[in-house]
Design a protein around this motif. Structure first.
Motif, PDB file in Angstrom:
ATOM      1  N   MET A 100       0.934  -1.275   0.113  1.00 22.18           N
ATOM      2  CA  MET A 100       0.093   0.034   0.034  1.00 22.18           C
ATOM      3  C   MET A 100       0.936   1.047   0.009  1.00 22.18           C
ATOM      4  N   ALA A 101       0.486   2.328  -0.780  1.00 25.85           N
ATOM      5  CA  ALA A 101       1.432   3.433  -0.955  1.00 25.85           C
ATOM      6  C   ALA A 101       0.478   4.505  -1.515  1.00 25.85           C
ATOM      7  N   LEU A 102       0.949   5.645  -1.096  1.00 29.93           N
ATOM      8  CA  LEU A 102       0.535   7.000  -1.520  1.00 29.93           C
ATOM      9  C   LEU A 102       1.320   7.829  -2.491  1.00 29.93           C
ATOM     10  N   TYR A 103       0.602   8.144  -3.749  1.00 29.55           N
ATOM     11  CA  TYR A 103       1.117   8.710  -4.905  1.00 29.55           C
ATOM     12  C   TYR A 103       0.489  10.032  -5.248  1.00 29.55           C
ATOM     13  N   THR A 104       1.162  10.956  -6.063  1.00 31.76           N
ATOM     14  CA  THR A 104       0.443  11.927  -6.625  1.00 31.76           C
ATOM     15  C   THR A 104       0.930  12.318  -8.031  1.00 31.76           C
ATOM     16  N   ILE A 105       0.025  13.046  -8.766  1.00 37.48           N
ATOM     17  CA  ILE A 105       0.322  13.351 -10.121  1.00 37.48           C
ATOM     18  C   ILE A 105      -0.633  14.514 -10.411  1.00 37.48           C
ATOM     19  N   ALA A 106      -0.266  15.453 -11.175  1.00 35.54           N
ATOM     20  CA  ALA A 106      -1.059  16.509 -11.478  1.00 35.54           C
ATOM     21  C   ALA A 106      -0.977  16.728 -12.806  1.00 35.54           C
ATOM     22  N   ASP A 107      -2.089  17.645 -13.336  1.00 39.32           N
ATOM     23  CA  ASP A 107      -2.087  18.040 -14.819  1.00 39.32           C
ATOM     24  C   ASP A 107      -2.216  16.873 -15.834  1.00 39.32           C
TER      25      ASP A 107
ATOM     26  N   ASN B 270       2.169   3.847 -17.400  1.00 41.71           N
ATOM     27  CA  ASN B 270       3.086   4.040 -16.157  1.00 41.71           C
ATOM     28  C   ASN B 270       2.130   3.791 -14.810  1.00 41.71           C
ATOM     29  N   TRP B 271       0.820   4.354 -14.858  1.00 39.02           N
ATOM     30  CA  TRP B 271      -0.070   4.096 -13.479  1.00 39.02           C
ATOM     31  C   TRP B 271      -0.088   2.672 -13.311  1.00 39.02           C
ATOM     32  N   ARG B 272      -0.515   1.729 -14.227  1.00 43.38           N
ATOM     33  CA  ARG B 272      -0.634   0.558 -14.249  1.00 43.38           C
ATOM     34  C   ARG B 272       0.803  -0.191 -13.825  1.00 43.38           C
ATOM     35  N   ALA B 273       1.869   0.376 -14.021  1.00 44.24           N
ATOM     36  CA  ALA B 273       3.064  -0.169 -13.688  1.00 44.24           C
ATOM     37  C   ALA B 273       3.494  -0.102 -12.391  1.00 44.24           C
ATOM     38  N   ARG B 274       2.968   1.100 -11.848  1.00 47.66           N
ATOM     39  CA  ARG B 274       3.164   1.510 -10.366  1.00 47.66           C
ATOM     40  C   ARG B 274       2.131   1.350  -9.267  1.00 47.66           C
ATOM     41  N   VAL B 275       1.023   1.651  -9.646  1.00 44.50           N
ATOM     42  CA  VAL B 275      -0.262   1.909  -8.793  1.00 44.50           C
ATOM     43  C   VAL B 275      -0.795   0.565  -8.863  1.00 44.50           C
ATOM     44  N   THR B 276      -1.344   0.072  -7.195  1.00 41.84           N
ATOM     45  CA  THR B 276      -2.181  -1.309  -7.300  1.00 41.84           C
ATOM     46  C   THR B 276      -3.385  -0.819  -6.593  1.00 41.84           C
ATOM     47  N   GLU B 277      -4.480  -1.535  -6.477  1.00 41.18           N
ATOM     48  CA  GLU B 277      -5.603  -1.315  -6.229  1.00 41.18           C
ATOM     49  C   GLU B 277      -5.601  -0.884  -4.811  1.00 41.18           C
ATOM     50  N   GLN B 278      -4.776  -1.309  -3.973  1.00 46.24           N
ATOM     51  CA  GLN B 278      -4.526  -0.745  -2.600  1.00 46.24           C
ATOM     52  C   GLN B 278      -4.041   0.699  -2.366  1.00 46.24           C
ATOM     53  N   ASP B 279      -3.464   1.167  -3.198  1.00 49.53           N
ATOM     54  CA  ASP B 279      -2.951   2.679  -3.151  1.00 49.53           C
ATOM     55  C   ASP B 279      -3.791   3.821  -3.385  1.00 49.53           C
ATOM     56  N   THR B 280      -3.252   4.874  -2.875  1.00 47.04           N
ATOM     57  CA  THR B 280      -4.130   6.149  -3.065  1.00 47.04           C
ATOM     58  C   THR B 280      -3.286   7.113  -4.007  1.00 47.04           C
ATOM     59  N   VAL B 281      -4.163   7.702  -5.168  1.00 50.75           N
ATOM     60  CA  VAL B 281      -3.298   8.713  -5.806  1.00 50.75           C
ATOM     61  C   VAL B 281      -4.159  10.127  -5.711  1.00 50.75           C
ATOM     62  N   VAL B 282      -3.328  10.987  -5.301  1.00 47.84           N
ATOM     63  CA  VAL B 282      -3.971  12.539  -5.227  1.00 47.84           C
ATOM     64  C   VAL B 282      -3.702  13.144  -6.652  1.00 47.84           C
ATOM     65  N   ILE B 283      -4.647  13.660  -7.196  1.00 43.16           N
ATOM     66  CA  ILE B 283      -4.480  14.079  -8.671  1.00 43.16           C
ATOM     67  C   ILE B 283      -4.620  15.424  -8.253  1.00 43.16           C
ATOM     68  N   GLY B 284      -3.559  16.516  -8.674  1.00 42.22           N
ATOM     69  CA  GLY B 284      -3.435  17.758  -8.281  1.00 42.22           C
ATOM     70  C   GLY B 284      -4.156  18.839  -9.259  1.00 42.22           C
TER      71      GLY B 284
ATOM     72  N   PRO C 291       3.230   8.471 -11.734  1.00 48.22           N
ATOM     73  CA  PRO C 291       2.852   8.615 -10.404  1.00 48.22           C
ATOM     74  C   PRO C 291       4.043   9.039  -9.374  1.00 48.22           C
ATOM     75  N   LEU C 292       4.067   9.775  -8.636  1.00 47.05           N
ATOM     76  CA  LEU C 292       5.146  10.242  -7.607  1.00 47.05           C
ATOM     77  C   LEU C 292       4.894   9.662  -6.139  1.00 47.05           C
ATOM     78  N   ARG C 293       5.751   8.592  -5.861  1.00 48.60           N
ATOM     79  CA  ARG C 293       5.346   8.010  -4.533  1.00 48.60           C
ATOM     80  C   ARG C 293       5.796   9.171  -3.381  1.00 48.60           C
ATOM     81  N   LEU C 294       4.860   9.207  -2.494  1.00 49.60           N
ATOM     82  CA  LEU C 294       5.081  10.274  -1.448  1.00 49.60           C
ATOM     83  C   LEU C 294       5.148   9.274   0.010  1.00 49.60           C
ATOM     84  N   ALA C 295       4.574   8.230   0.011  1.00 52.87           N
ATOM     85  CA  ALA C 295       4.438   7.475   1.327  1.00 52.87           C
ATOM     86  C   ALA C 295       4.139   6.005   1.127  1.00 52.87           C
TER      87      ALA C 295
END
Length: 233
Positions: free
Chosen positions: A1-8, A36-50, A228-232
């Motif tokens: 489980m991880a927190l990501y972000t990406i904007a624009d 890229n999203w599918r390569a990094r983010v899983t269903e358990q992760d959270t992504v903040v879209i800025g 997507p950039l990992r934050l936590a």
């Protein structure tokens, strides 16, 4: 489980809006985002879209862009950007999500979310590029300050380990600083502030790294090559 972000993301599934005028990284960008999203983010992760999610001018025109985001893995928390003309009241946007069975998308607006013990706070903010100062609208700016403080207060009330702030517009540029927003970040103990909005030539204004005890992170899609950039964790 991880927190990501990406904007624009500037999705344009239903409209014609070429983005490659802003540089080569925008060629085939929607395919790149999904890969890229599918390569990094899983269903358990959270992504903040800025912010600046869709070029649609209303929710109906943005429906295909929301469907694009909805089918990608993870929980998505969406912030308002300056090009998000589809943005409506919380009630209307909530009804839109429900009517279209978009169940993994939420909106960060006059509220606060949590990822474990990290408070996810923020608002759109307001622009301060030197070239546009004559367009400054004090009423809108004060409204955004109020929204930011509301979000930060809600986060602080839960005594989190960290208050992480998301803004669409940068609160600090290489040639300008918004004292009122920076004051709120210091007042509520923000140590990391993620922002977007800057692309191409405007990247010359970007501030990244630690300034005055706050780490500023630019997460606009082309700047991070749509990864997507990992934050936590």
């Amino acid at each position: 489980m991880a927190l990501y972000t990406i904007a624009d993301l500037h999705l344009a599934c239903s409209v014609s809006k070429p983005m490659d005028i802003f540089g080569g990284r925008w060629q085939g960008y929607m395919e790149k985002i999904e890969k890229n999203w599918r390569a990094r983010v899983t269903e358990q992760d959270t992504v903040v879209i800025g912010g600046d999610l869709s070029w649609g001018i209303n929710l109906a025109q943005s429906k295909a862009d929301f469907a694009y985001i909805d089918r990608l893995p993870g929980r998505k928390i969406v912030l308002k950007g300056n090009h998000d003309l589809w943005w409506e009241t919380a009630r209307k946007m909530g009804a839109f999500l429900q009517e279209n069975n978009f169940h993994n998308i939420e909106f960060l607006h006059n509220n606060c979310y949590f990822y474990n013990d990290i408070a996810l706070c923020g608002t759109r903010g307001w622009f301060f590029e030197e070239d546009f100062k004559e367009c400054h609208d004090e009423k809108i700016f004060r409204r955004e300050l109020g929204r930011l403080e509301t979000s930060l207060k809600l986060g602080q009330a839960e005594n989190p380990q960290e208050i992480l702030c998301f803004l669409h517009y940068p609160p600090i540029y290489s040639n300008f600083r918004c004292e009122e927003i920076l004051h709120l970040l210091h007042r509520y103990g923000v140590r990391r502030c993620v922002y977007g909005h800057l692309h191409s030539e405007s990247l010359r204004w970007a501030v990244e790294g630690v300034r005055e005890g706050i780490e500023f992170i630019l997460a606009s899609g082309d700047h991070i090559d749509f990864m997507p950039l990992r934050l936590a964790e």
